[in-house]
Design a protein around this motif. Structure first.
Motif, PDB file in Angstrom:
ATOM      1  N   ASN A   1     -40.656 -68.306  29.067  1.00  0.00           N
ATOM      2  CA  ASN A   1     -40.409 -67.475  30.236  1.00  0.00           C
ATOM      3  C   ASN A   1     -39.029 -66.815  30.141  1.00  0.00           C
ATOM      4  O   ASN A   1     -38.902 -65.614  30.387  1.00  0.00           O
ATOM      5  CB  ASN A   1     -40.521 -68.315  31.509  1.00  0.00           C
TER       6      ASN A   1
ATOM      7  N   LEU B   1     -38.121 -62.796  29.857  1.00  0.00           N
ATOM      8  CA  LEU B   1     -37.232 -62.082  30.785  1.00  0.00           C
ATOM      9  C   LEU B   1     -36.164 -61.298  30.029  1.00  0.00           C
ATOM     10  O   LEU B   1     -35.877 -60.149  30.371  1.00  0.00           O
ATOM     11  CB  LEU B   1     -36.597 -63.068  31.764  1.00  0.00           C
TER      12      LEU B   1
ATOM     13  N   LEU C   1     -37.753 -58.285  28.422  1.00  0.00           N
ATOM     14  CA  LEU C   1     -37.929 -57.199  29.398  1.00  0.00           C
ATOM     15  C   LEU C   1     -36.645 -56.393  29.550  1.00  0.00           C
ATOM     16  O   LEU C   1     -36.677 -55.162  29.560  1.00  0.00           O
ATOM     17  CB  LEU C   1     -38.322 -57.759  30.769  1.00  0.00           C
TER      18      LEU C   1
ATOM     19  N   ARG D   1     -44.584 -59.472  26.840  1.00  0.00           N
ATOM     20  CA  ARG D   1     -45.976 -59.798  27.189  1.00  0.00           C
ATOM     21  C   ARG D   1     -46.427 -61.061  26.447  1.00  0.00           C
ATOM     22  O   ARG D   1     -46.992 -61.978  27.045  1.00  0.00           O
ATOM     23  CB  ARG D   1     -46.886 -58.623  26.855  1.00  0.00           C
TER      24      ARG D   1
ATOM     25  N   PHE E   1     -44.602 -64.125  27.933  1.00  0.00           N
ATOM     26  CA  PHE E   1     -45.141 -64.503  29.247  1.00  0.00           C
ATOM     27  C   PHE E   1     -46.520 -65.142  29.110  1.00  0.00           C
ATOM     28  O   PHE E   1     -46.848 -66.082  29.837  1.00  0.00           O
ATOM     29  CB  PHE E   1     -45.219 -63.298  30.191  1.00  0.00           C
TER      30      PHE E   1
ATOM     31  N   ARG F   1     -45.544 -67.160  38.158  1.00  0.00           N
ATOM     32  CA  ARG F   1     -44.482 -66.183  37.853  1.00  0.00           C
ATOM     33  C   ARG F   1     -44.801 -65.407  36.582  1.00  0.00           C
ATOM     34  O   ARG F   1     -44.592 -64.196  36.506  1.00  0.00           O
ATOM     35  CB  ARG F   1     -43.141 -66.887  37.706  1.00  0.00           C
TER      36      ARG F   1
ATOM     37  N   THR G   1     -47.506 -62.899  37.365  1.00  0.00           N
ATOM     38  CA  THR G   1     -46.941 -61.771  38.114  1.00  0.00           C
ATOM     39  C   THR G   1     -46.179 -60.836  37.189  1.00  0.00           C
ATOM     40  O   THR G   1     -46.327 -59.608  37.259  1.00  0.00           O
ATOM     41  CB  THR G   1     -46.007 -62.280  39.225  1.00  0.00           C
ATOM     42  N   ASN G   2     -45.381 -61.401  36.296  1.00  0.00           N
ATOM     43  CA  ASN G   2     -44.624 -60.571  35.358  1.00  0.00           C
ATOM     44  C   ASN G   2     -45.533 -59.842  34.375  1.00  0.00           C
ATOM     45  O   ASN G   2     -45.263 -58.693  34.014  1.00  0.00           O
ATOM     46  CB  ASN G   2     -43.575 -61.405  34.636  1.00  0.00           C
TER      47      ASN G   2
ATOM     48  N   MET H   1     -46.769 -56.905  36.253  1.00  0.00           N
ATOM     49  CA  MET H   1     -45.727 -55.890  36.390  1.00  0.00           C
ATOM     50  C   MET H   1     -45.541 -55.102  35.094  1.00  0.00           C
ATOM     51  O   MET H   1     -45.322 -53.888  35.133  1.00  0.00           O
ATOM     52  CB  MET H   1     -44.404 -56.545  36.805  1.00  0.00           C
ATOM     53  N   ILE H   2     -45.646 -55.761  33.954  1.00  0.00           N
ATOM     54  CA  ILE H   2     -45.538 -55.049  32.678  1.00  0.00           C
ATOM     55  C   ILE H   2     -46.633 -53.995  32.587  1.00  0.00           C
ATOM     56  O   ILE H   2     -46.382 -52.863  32.150  1.00  0.00           O
ATOM     57  CB  ILE H   2     -45.618 -56.026  31.485  1.00  0.00           C
TER      58      ILE H   2
END
Length: 87
Positions: free
Chosen positions: A28, A32, A35, A44, A47, A65, A68-69, A72-73
């Protein structure tokens, strides 16, 4: 980007030790940082690895989380319909 390389290495180390909690956390964090560096493919993948590891141990907060990320990607990549597919 030494921190980025270190986080990637940490995730691999936890995988070698079969430490799913460590894999989830390190992956994770790696995602981050990826990103922030604009490395969406790498983010990707990290995650996805974090979500799988967190799900395996029932850590639903980290799994959520990561999901969700991932969504968002897809939105940032310009495909909002793909965001639904990862949830």
């Amino acid at each position: 980007h030494e921190v980025h390389a270190q986080l990637r290495g940490d995730a691999r180390g936890f995988e070698a030790e079969a430490d799913q909690a460590g894999v989830a956390k390190a992956s994770n964090n790696h995602a981050l940082v990826s990103l922030e560096l604009g490395r969406f493919v790498e983010a990707r993948q990290a995650f996805e690895r974090a979500r799988a590891a967190a799900t395996a141990i029932g850590n639903w907060r980290t799994a959520g989380r990561a999901t969700t990320n991932l969504a968002m990607i897809e939105i940032w990549s310009g495909d909002p319909n793909a965001a639904v597919a990862v949830t």
